[in-house]
Design an enzyme around this catalytic site. Structure first.
Site, mmCIF file in Angstrom:
data_model
loop_
_atom_site.group_PDB
_atom_site.id
_atom_site.type_symbol
_atom_site.label_atom_id
_atom_site.label_comp_id
_atom_site.label_asym_id
_atom_site.label_seq_id
_atom_site.Cartn_x
_atom_site.Cartn_y
_atom_site.Cartn_z
ATOM 1 C CE LYS A 259 -4.432 -1.127 1.088
ATOM 2 N NZ LYS A 259 -5.369 -1.815 2.550
ATOM 3 C CE LYS B 114 -12.278 -9.459 -3.927
ATOM 4 N NZ LYS B 114 -13.651 -9.094 -3.203
ATOM 5 C CE LYS C 231 -16.333 -3.870 1.899
ATOM 6 N NZ LYS C 231 -14.608 -3.322 2.194
HETATM 7 P P1 ATP Z 1 -12.116 -4.077 -1.969
HETATM 8 O O1 ATP Z 1 -12.523 -4.520 -2.811
HETATM 9 O O2 ATP Z 1 -12.068 -3.062 -0.825
HETATM 10 O O3 ATP Z 1 -10.699 -5.148 -1.544
HETATM 11 P P2 ATP Z 1 -14.144 -6.793 -1.267
HETATM 12 O O4 ATP Z 1 -15.573 -6.439 -2.030
HETATM 13 O O5 ATP Z 1 -12.893 -7.058 -1.747
HETATM 14 O O6 ATP Z 1 -13.908 -5.316 -1.184
HETATM 15 P P3 ATP Z 1 -12.794 -6.901 1.389
HETATM 16 O O7 ATP Z 1 -13.177 -6.199 2.829
HETATM 17 O O8 ATP Z 1 -11.947 -7.256 1.392
HETATM 18 O O9 ATP Z 1 -14.372 -6.941 0.749
HETATM 19 O O10 ATP Z 1 -13.746 -8.148 2.700
HETATM 20 C C1 ATP Z 1 -14.720 -8.451 3.466
HETATM 21 C C2 ATP Z 1 -14.829 -9.949 3.366
HETATM 22 O O11 ATP Z 1 -15.610 -10.566 1.543
HETATM 23 C C3 ATP Z 1 -13.631 -10.903 2.966
HETATM 24 O O12 ATP Z 1 -14.631 -11.787 3.873
HETATM 25 C C4 ATP Z 1 -13.542 -11.760 1.594
HETATM 26 O O13 ATP Z 1 -13.720 -12.851 1.635
HETATM 27 C C5 ATP Z 1 -15.418 -11.407 1.386
HETATM 28 N N1 ATP Z 1 -15.722 -10.954 0.050
HETATM 29 C C6 ATP Z 1 -14.727 -9.718 -0.483
HETATM 30 N N2 ATP Z 1 -15.525 -10.316 -1.978
HETATM 31 C C7 ATP Z 1 -16.617 -11.518 -2.457
HETATM 32 C C8 ATP Z 1 -16.329 -11.714 -3.129
HETATM 33 N N3 ATP Z 1 -17.157 -11.747 -4.763
HETATM 34 N N4 ATP Z 1 -17.251 -12.973 -3.150
HETATM 35 C C9 ATP Z 1 -17.376 -13.869 -2.293
HETATM 36 N N5 ATP Z 1 -16.622 -13.273 -0.691
HETATM 37 C C10 ATP Z 1 -16.233 -12.157 -0.609
HETATM 38 MG MG MG Z 2 -10.534 -7.337 -0.825
#
Ligand code: ATP
Ligand code: MG
Length: 341
Positions: free
Chosen positions: A117, A207, A210
């Protein structure tokens, strides 16, 4: 009684991927273990501004994050289930300082997440971002948590927490902290071999995330249900022309089948059989769009029915419990390091 602990950052609007891949599995773990474990769901709000955020929104986001857990089915009335904010249990920050002084700078510097980062631009990242894995160790060790359901990107930080616990236990020749279970045991505990990845609606080889800036790629939990249905209707598929579950060659179609099975609470295999050999992608999209629309409408209604006062009262109970447990542990540590008699 063993303790299971999990924290959820509430900075950005969660997606359907987060809901299906993280919220539901964690809530299922809570159901599975509430009789034989303390189950701590905490909001790591001190971690929320290791990177810049809009501070005016933070408080409401924290409250909303708790509502999401309740709406998703977490049994907050169970006597062994506790929800609390890290910032409302001052022992977290105090223990973090003590642990800092037992963490070699070199070891903390090897954390790959920090390196990625921006260690190349040291003036663009904060000491908070550098230090947060030690605060995370405090979050875990204060409660003697053995199992900490978390994403793969957090395994190195879990290892750091284990190292700190072992180092302090050895130094003072006592079992001051429970050492969290190692990675392989955590994976087994979380049933991670079944782990799933909901895909982006625009590029299903990736994937759903968010933080993605492309609104069409993701279903956010606060999306208008009808609008979300439209996103499903325009999801990227393929030109094979026949419905099959094949994540390599037909990731878009497979993703839709996956979403349908989870939202309809049906075995994936059954949903696959229903659609096997059919050729109308439009029909499948209609079905999934409908499921997503109903899911969101129902979920959002549940969220709307939880008042801020309800959340504040649940948090007050959780924070009373958390302060008792955490302060007892902090006092114990303070004795060992010579701060108390
Ligand atoms: P960012 O883009 O900020 O990394 P993110 O959507 O990947 O956001 P995280 O905060 O990194 O979300 O992860 C929160 C939880 O959601 C973790 O346990 C991660 O494994 C799960 N998760 C994130 N994206 C997915 C997805 N597309 N499918 C299933 N589980 C997910
Ligand atoms: Mg993530």
């Amino acid at each position: 009684m063993q303790t299971i602990l999990t924290g959820v950052r509430a900075n950005e609007e969660p997606t359907l991927g987060n809901f299906l891949g993280a919220y539901l599995p964690m809530i299922n773990l809570a159901h599975e273990h509430a009789e034989d474990s303390q189950v701590n769901f905490f909001v790591p709000d001190l971690h929320s501004f290791t990177t810049p955020i809009d501070h005016k929104k933070l408080y409401d986001q924290v409250i909303k994050g708790v509502k999401y857990y309740i709406a998703a089915g977490l049994d907050v009335n169970h006597p062994n289930v506790h929800i609390y904010r890290q910032s409302h249990v001052p022992a977290h920050a105090e223990l973090a300082w003590i642990l800092d002084c037992f963490t070699p700078f070199g070891e903390a510097s090897r954390m790959t997440q920090f390196k990625e980062k921006g260690s190349e631009h040291p003036d663009a990242v904060t000491v908070g971002l550098f230090n947060y894995p030690v605060l995370m160790a405090a979050d875990i060790l204060l409660y003697d948590a053995k199992y900490i359901p978390l994403g793969e990107d957090q395994f190195q930080h879990l290892e750091l927490a284990r190292n700190i616990a072992i180092r302090i236990n050895n130094k003072f020749d006592d079992e001051i902290f429970t050492v969290p279970a190692p990675e392989a045991e955590q994976v087994k505990f979380m049933h991670l071999e079944k782990g799933l990845r909901i895909r982006s609606l625009v590029d299903p080889t990736k994937k759903m995330s968010k933080s993605s800036e492309n609104e069409r790629s993701k279903i956010s939990l606060n999306d208008d249900p009808k609008h979300a249905a439209k996103k499903i209707m325009s999801a990227t598929t393929d030109s094979e022309g026949v419905i099959r579950f094949d994540m390599i060659n037909q990731p878009g179609i497979s993703n839709l089948l996956q979403i349908e099975s989870l939202l309809a609470h049906r075995e994936l295999q059954d949903v696959i059989s229903d659609w096997a050999g059919q050729t109308s992608y439009g029909d499948l999209k209609h079905k999934v769009a409908d499921s997503v629309e109903h899911f969101l409408a129902d979920f959002q209604e549940k969220v709307a029915n939880i008042s801020d006062e309800d959340v504040e009262s649940i948090l007050a109970d959780g924070e009373k419990y958390a302060n008792e447990v955490a302060n007892a542990k902090l006092h114990k540590v303070q004795k060992y390091v010579g701060l108390r008699k």
